[in-house]
Design an enzyme around this catalytic site. Sequence first.
Site, PDB file in Angstrom:
ATOM      1  N   VAL A  83     -99.248  15.810   9.735  1.00  0.00           N
ATOM      2  CA  VAL A  83     -99.371  16.738   8.610  1.00  0.00           C
ATOM      3  C   VAL A  83    -100.218  17.966   8.930  1.00  0.00           C
ATOM      4  O   VAL A  83    -100.235  18.929   8.161  1.00  0.00           O
ATOM      5  CB  VAL A  83     -99.929  16.038   7.348  1.00  0.00           C
ATOM      6  CG1 VAL A  83     -98.975  14.950   6.866  1.00  0.00           C
ATOM      7  CG2 VAL A  83    -101.332  15.495   7.590  1.00  0.00           C
ATOM      8  N   TYR A 142    -115.503  14.869   4.733  1.00  0.00           N
ATOM      9  CA  TYR A 142    -114.639  14.058   3.881  1.00  0.00           C
ATOM     10  C   TYR A 142    -114.796  14.466   2.420  1.00  0.00           C
ATOM     11  O   TYR A 142    -113.810  14.667   1.698  1.00  0.00           O
ATOM     12  CB  TYR A 142    -114.974  12.575   4.055  1.00  0.00           C
ATOM     13  CG  TYR A 142    -114.013  11.652   3.356  1.00  0.00           C
ATOM     14  CD1 TYR A 142    -112.768  11.357   3.907  1.00  0.00           C
ATOM     15  CD2 TYR A 142    -114.339  11.080   2.125  1.00  0.00           C
ATOM     16  CE1 TYR A 142    -111.884  10.520   3.263  1.00  0.00           C
ATOM     17  CE2 TYR A 142    -113.457  10.238   1.477  1.00  0.00           C
ATOM     18  CZ  TYR A 142    -112.229   9.953   2.052  1.00  0.00           C
ATOM     19  OH  TYR A 142    -111.339   9.127   1.396  1.00  0.00           O
TER      20      TYR A 142
END
Length: 251
Positions: free
Chosen positions: A63, A156
Amino acid sequence: MELMNKVVVVTGAGSGIGAATATLMAAHGAKVMVADINLKSAQKVADDITKMGGEAVPFQVNVTQFNEVESLIVEVVKNQGSLDVMVNNAGIGGKNQKRTAEHTLEDWHNVIAVNQTGVFYCMKVALGQMMEQGYGNIVNIASLAGLKPSGNNLSYSASKFAVVGMTKSAALEYGRKNIRINAVCPGYTQSPLLDQLLSSRSEMRDRLRGKIPMDRFGEATEIAEAVVWLASDKSKYITGQTITLDGGISL
């Protein structure tokens, strides 16, 4: 759940929440495109679905590469005729748990590339197809770390806050175009990503579990249930929302 014969793409579907989502989608009659960077893992999930009597096709996709995402959607539409639902699940965590000043450049670039840029690429291509066909549904997998601070986890946390923001911004833009866009925000859920986090420190498992009012980690199938509901017509008046599934830890 009214998913019969809908064409669904799930990224990061080779394991964890992605695999559980792909499997549950197929159980509800969807035609599931099992996409993962690891083709062997995608093939196994697709084979398991087929053995259950479902319909699934494995795809290999990174991706972080726009051309691969574009090729995936082109191939799916060419063979299946449409793209009804896009589930953007592919995600990684950093290799290190460090404070911001010590956060490695490698972790920053790798995590942002997959979790943030990858979701943008998938949304961009999927929305182009959905606009052309006149309808569509996107479900993004964000995280509790995208709703509240998460120490020693900057890349994150940044990436998941971004996913929440992208979800809401795009939902606002495409609400009049018959396209719904929502996100789920799991807390600590049994998955390879959680295993990686727990392995960082010996005391981490008990420490994290002790913060959860329900006194357990979530199951991937429990997150999948929410994703499938958002992907179905049972939630057809919902867009731009985040559903938190965290056992009460955000309380």
